[in-house]
Design an enzyme around this catalytic site. Structure first.
Site, PDB file in Angstrom:
ATOM      1  N   LYS A  71       0.851  -1.195   0.000  1.00  0.00           N
ATOM      2  CA  LYS A  71       0.000   0.000   0.000  1.00  0.00           C
ATOM      3  C   LYS A  71       0.883   1.240   0.000  1.00  0.00           C
ATOM      4  O   LYS A  71       1.923   1.274   0.684  1.00  0.00           O
ATOM      5  CB  LYS A  71      -0.894  -0.021   1.244  1.00  0.00           C
ATOM      6  CG  LYS A  71      -1.964   1.084   1.260  1.00  0.00           C
ATOM      7  CD  LYS A  71      -2.846   0.991   2.508  1.00  0.00           C
ATOM      8  CE  LYS A  71      -3.956   2.037   2.492  1.00  0.00           C
ATOM      9  NZ  LYS A  71      -4.814   1.956   3.696  1.00  0.00           N
ATOM     10  N   SER A  85      -9.835   2.249   2.787  1.00  0.00           N
ATOM     11  CA  SER A  85      -8.890   2.920   1.917  1.00  0.00           C
ATOM     12  C   SER A  85      -7.915   1.994   1.205  1.00  0.00           C
ATOM     13  O   SER A  85      -7.326   2.376   0.201  1.00  0.00           O
ATOM     14  CB  SER A  85      -8.089   3.936   2.726  1.00  0.00           C
ATOM     15  OG  SER A  85      -7.266   3.284   3.676  1.00  0.00           O
ATOM     16  N   SER A 100     -10.277   0.160   7.141  1.00  0.00           N
ATOM     17  CA  SER A 100      -9.655   0.248   5.816  1.00  0.00           C
ATOM     18  C   SER A 100      -8.993  -1.022   5.306  1.00  0.00           C
ATOM     19  O   SER A 100      -8.578  -1.082   4.154  1.00  0.00           O
ATOM     20  CB  SER A 100      -8.623   1.380   5.795  1.00  0.00           C
ATOM     21  OG  SER A 100      -9.268   2.625   5.662  1.00  0.00           O
TER      22      SER A 100
END
Lengths: 497, 503, 95
Positions: free
Chosen positions: B86, B171, B195
């Site tokens: 990420k 997210s 998330s």
């Protein structure tokens, strides 16, 4: 010394001034409050900066335990409450030299609470000033505004260095008190060893809060003059700002609560333009850090590690060593001086076998007289003294055992300063040893008397003052080396005929 | 020959981490082959926009090192495994943006603790995964580098795939999309209010947010410091255990890191829930709960019973206040954490020749997206003079009450079972009202506020063929219990659906 | 506590976010909607409740006072939009 309160005389009457000081003292530590970067002064720009100090994304603070220890020791020295649980908060504002966009400080739960500091303002009665709090916080970086026409340069070397902010209560009422407070605090911090007190390098600087009021009235609106970096400037800033406020008020104006800067060239204060915008620091507990917890053992260890502090030392000098309060104050004003004096005294006791009570007075006189005169001449602190405490003890021991007279000791000390040789070596090399041998002194006296038969007659006729003449003549004949007590004694016998 | 190669490549990208590990050790394939297969899959899946930056060289270099280490018989636990990272994790020498323009071009001179651990274990990096800007979002629509498209498509009544684009959740939407689409078998995610779990649920994969403090936050771009936790996203529970084990561990550089031993979580996966009490928080039975969600939840309760658990009713009375508390605490912390993006030391600078303040304002206006600005505004407001006690302090007190609710629940149960999200994946633009978007985190936020380990396991498909996830929440540090319950659910659910390739 | 345009403008200024023309007005409504929603927290009786200090019980560790970092000026400055002579450079500030 006056007990009358300090006032500023305005055109409409007298004004009293109210001062509170926030002193920022850089904690003596090798590394920063929350990072392992060095704190040493004067390095090339941005070389003592870790990624944490530069607030790179994802960087986190880790607390330096030594800074906690020094804050607690300082708190104990200020006789203050030590909070077993404290917290770090973020103070949010934007500035070029504040990389995180917030300063990690302690607003809600400071590590140290209320305490006090005793001060002796010049020309005023001694006074106790309340301490509101002491907390730990990060220093900001340094902005250089004058190196480039269109740019400000930012050096983050100082960014993240640990500061203790020591906040006084608004107990200070005169420029002299403000000066004495900063001096006393500086001395205390240096005794404790938690700050080097070096105001030139910015290790200690004061924010000066000043307001004025009619005597006895409620507090007026205050201004804060930032970053004043010498005792003299603190006093000048108090005086100038109070005067300015009186002028404004007497002209019918009002005081605006604002941040100001001290201008050392003009000895005045002026508003700070860059921080004119209303502040709203949005403090909240720093979620990257947990509460600081102090164990009883830790606090006890901090207390045990404190040296004898100036107030205690002074009273010991007076009560146990028999020094005058004035001498005691002079000797304890700086830790270095007291340490030097105590090393001298200890060595002197060891050399002579005499009690400290007997030696303290002459040693004190010598330090505050002979040594200080030389230091003044050579222009250095006691840490730069050309003679060591042991060297001085050797010299004073020679006086104590009557090897040297006072005047010979002065000569020997001068020679020590000049050559760096030891007192004994100088005495031996130059033959400055005091002569107590009655045979040599009697021979000299016989010569003087033979050459001054007329004077002997006058003396014996009642002109007592002539005794001094005979002493002087004898000493001269002995090249100043005769023991004055022996000379007196033998002369009296000889003249008595 | 070509046909067989392509087949073999596909087979490699279908492998779980555990299977890769075993296959590499058995020399069934090389790490280089594994890396190449995944690099090809990443390149072929650009329409998903899952990666902001692709780093094939990193993956290949790690693969070469892994092949050498495997030959020597001294390979690390993740040797030769290509992962997606990420873009919230700082990666040394590789652009790290947190999905924001304000960090475009920022190349960290440092490696986050979590990625450093993964690379030290032998893993390679395929690239930096797209995400909601500064991890603020539940749909990936807030990324400054374009939204990630879910590999999933709903099925129309006639059985054909719809053309309607779906969000991969957020997210960690790049992570969920990449893992679901077989671009990587595992990816790092971060979870502040859901998330990891919500995107895992939206894309039919597994993801665990460990106990706050398990994974170091050092080098992870901060959103809300007291909530942020890294965790793995994989296609099954075993892989979650394997990857989490490599990511976890005490880090002296993070003051909130937990100094606790990292258990062998993979070894704890028995699927045996005998003696385990599974709590059902009655406050999560929202009025008007989606019937498909409710049915999945009921199925999950039946499955845990089948595995030997007992089901108990519990109450978490402050649940309804979790979201409002979260939307005070998280924006407040974010408003402060994001103050460092000021155009002075890195990232974007917009200088129109004015003052320093003008530079700040122009830089931040141009660099932050609308959702980030909205949260900075909320956070700044709730911390501003006069409001601190009513908002932030009150929210932190409510947080204490929420944590107490959980503590009380642990007196009568060992894990909690809830849906992960109130709905299946939606389409971009469906939740234009920020509040509607925030409500998507209703089931995940309470455990975030209490710092508890929680995971999402794929459990069912909707009538239109979209995945739904079940959430397991556990006691502090009981990742083992959470993973094992997840493992039992996974086995019972037998979830085998995968997105049909349309890209 | 409803926010108005002036408050939004002040908060944006505090946060150093320049609002484009027309950007502030919709924010007023949006923020009010969100604030109204989060204000339900006021209903909760929190008398005697301590604000959460540590999410998971933990103790703050202290590091020893040693120089272990720094000396990385090049890395510190590497991403700077403007730097000169080892300094970060920003638009001139007048104090």
């Amino acid at each position: 010394m006056s007990d009358a309160p300090f006032t500023i005389r305005g055109t409409t009457g007298d004004w009293e001034i109210v001062v509170g000081l926030e002193v920022h003292a850089q904690v003596t530590a090798k590394s920063k409050l929350f990072s392992g970067a060095a704190t040493a002064f004067g390095a090339a720009p941005n070389t003592q900066v870790s990624l944490v100090d530069a607030a790179m994304p994802g960087m986190l603070p880790v607390l330096n335990g030594e800074c906690v220890r020094q804050a607690v020791r300082t708190g104990l020295a200020l006789d203050a409450e030590i909070h077993r649980i404290s917290r770090f908060d973020r103070k949010n504002y934007f500035y070029a030299d504040l990389p995180q966009g917030y300063q990690i400080s302690q607003l809600y739960h400071p590590i140290v609470g209320e305490g006090h500091l005793d001060i002796e303002p010049e020309g005023e009665a001694p006074k106790r000033v309340g301490i509101e709090r002491l907390h730990l916080e990060q220093d900001a970086g340094k902005s250089v505004h004058d190196a480039h026409p269109a740019m400000t340069f930012v050096d983050l070397n100082r960014s993240g260095c640990a500061l203790m902010e020591i906040v006084s209560k608004p107990d200070i009422r005169s420029p002299a008190q403000a000066g004495a407070y900063v001096r006393a605090l500086r001395s205390l911090l240096r005794y404790v060893g938690s700050c080097d007190g070096n105001m030139e390098e910015g290790s200690m600087r004061a924010d000066v809060n000043v307001s004025v009021r009619r005597p006895g009235a409620a507090f007026g609106t205050r201004t804060e003059t930032k970053n004043v970096n010498s005792v003299r400037f603190v006093m000048a800033a108090v005086e100038a700002e109070a005067r300015r406020q009186v002028d404004v008020l007497e002209a019918g104006g009002t005081i605006v609560q604002e941040t100001r800067l001290f201008d050392p060239d003009r000895m005045t204060t002026r508003p700070m333009r860059s921080k004119a915008a209303a502040h709203d620091y949005r403090y909240f507990p720093d979620p990257d850090l947990l509460p600081v917890e102090l164990s009883e053992t830790f606090v006890a260890d901090c207390a045990a590690s404190l040296p004898e502090l100036p107030v205690a030392k002074r009273s010991r000098y007076v009560e146990a060593l028999g020094l005058t309060p004035y001498d005691a104050a002079v000797l304890t004003a700086e830790r270095e001086t007291a340490d030097w004096f105590e090393a001298l005294l200890a060595d002197l006791v060891r050399r002579t076998g005499k009690p400290a009570t007997e030696l303290a007075k002459p040693a004190s006189n010598w330090v505050t007289g002979e040594l200080f005169a030389v230091l003044k001449r050579t222009g250095g602190g006691i840490e730069a003294s050309p003679v060591s405490p042991e060297g001085a003890a050797e010299l004073l021991a020679l006086v104590a055992d009557r090897t040297l007279s006072g005047s010979l000791a002065k000569q020997v000390f001068e020679a020590m300063v000049e050559t760096g040789d030891s007192a004994a070596a100088i005495v031996d090399a130059r033959g400055l040893r005091q002569v107590s041998d009655t045979g040599a002194i009697d021979a000299a006296i016989a010569g003087i008397l033979a050459a001054n038969t007329d004077k002997i007659a006058e003396y014996r006729g009642g002109k007592d003052k002539l005794f001094g003449f005979f002493v002087g003549q004898t000493m001269r004949a002995m090249a100043g080396k005769a023991d004055p007590a022996v000379v007196n004694d033998r002369l009296k016998t000889a003249l008595a005929g | 020959m070509e046909w067989r190669d392509a087949n073999r490549m596909t087979a490699l990208t279908d492998l779980t981490l555990a299977a890769m590990r075993d296959g590499l050790r058995a020399r069934s394939f090389s790490a280089a082959e594994l890396a190449q297969a995944h690099i090809a899959a990443v390149e072929a899946a650009r329409p998903l926009n899952a990666f902001i930056v692709e780093t094939p060289d990193h993956a290949l270099k790690a693969a070469a090192a892994a092949d050498a280490a495997l030959a020597r018989g001294e390979a690390g636990p993740l040797a030769g495994v290509p992962l997606g990272i990420k873009d919230l994790f700082a990666t040394e020498g590789v652009q790290t943006t947190a999905g924001s323009k304000i960090l475009e071009g920022f190349v960290p001179p440092y490696e986050s603790t979590v990625t450093a651990k993964l690379f030290a274990a032998g893993a390679g990096m395929l690239g930096k995964l797209n995400m909601d800007q500064f991890a603020m979002g539940s749909s990936n629509e807030t990324s400054a580098f374009g939204e990630v498209v879910s590999p999933w498509r709903a099925r129309q009544p006639d059985g054909a795939l719809s053309n309607r684009v779906l969000v991969p959740g957020g997210s960690s939407g790049g992570s969920s999309a990449a893992v679901a689409a077989r671009l990587c078998a595992g990816a790092t995610g971060t979870d502040t209010g859901g998330s990891i779990r919500q995107p895992a649920a939206f894309t039919g994969i597994a993801g665990i947010k460990p106990t706050y403090g398990r994974c170091s936050r050092w080098g992870v771009v901060a959103f809300a410091s007291s909530l942020d936790q890294a965790g793995p996203m994989t296609r099954d529970v075993r892989d979650c255990a394997i990857l989490l084990q490599a990511m976890s561990g005490f880090d002296p550089k993070d003051a909130t890191s937990l100094d606790a031993p990292v258990p062998d979580w993979e070894a704890a996966l028995t699927g045996d829930l005998r003696g385990v009490r599974v709590g059902v928080p009655r406050e999560y039975r929202l009025d008007g709960i989606d019937p498909e969600i409710a049915a999945m939840w009921d199925a999950g309760l039946a499955w845990v019973k089948d595995a030997g658990a007992t089901v108990v009713d519990v109450s978490l009375p402050h649940t309804k206040y979790a979201l409002p508390a979260y939307y005070i605490v998280a924006p407040a912390e974010a408003s402060s954490n994001l103050a460092r993006y000021d155009g002075v030391r890195y990232g974007l600078r917009v200088n129109e020749g004015g003052s320093l303040d003008a530079m700040y304002e122009a830089t931040r206006a141009a660099g932050f997206g609308p959702e980030v600005k909205r949260r900075i505004m909320i956070g700044t407001y709730v911390l501003s003079a006069g409001f601190y006690d009513a908002y932030y302090r009150q929210a932190q007190k409510v947080r204490t009450l929420i944590a107490r609710d959980f503590a009380r629940a642990w007196e009568s149960c060992d894990v909690l079972l809830t849906p992960t999200a109130p709905s299946a994946a939606f389409s971009p633009g469906d939740k234009a009202d920020p509040l509607a978007m925030y409500l998507n985190d209703v089931f995940t936020v309470p455990s975030s506020l209490a710092g508890l380990p929680a995971m999402s396991v794929p459990a069912a498909l909707t009538a239109t063929g979209l995945p739904l996830g079940l959430q397991v929440i556990g006691r502090p540090l009981d990742e083992a219990g959470v993973l094992n319950a997840g493992f039992a659910l996974e086995r019972a659910a037998g979830f085998a659906a995968r997105p049909e390739r349309w890209w | 506590m409803a926010v108005d345009l002036a408050t939004v403008t002040r908060i944006a200024k505090l946060a150093r976010l320049r609002l484009a023309p027309g950007e502030a007005e919709p924010l007023v409504a949006e923020l009010n909607g969100i604030l109204r929603w989060i204000e339900q927290l006021g209903e909760v009786d929190t008398a005697g409740v301590e604000p959460m200090a540590a999410v998971i019980p933990n103790h703050l560790r202290w590091r020893p006072d040693a120089v272990t970092d720094g000396g990385v000026a090049a890395a510190v400055l590497a991403n700077a939009p403007a730097s000169e002579a080892g300094f970060f450079a920003v638009p001139k500030v007048i104090e």
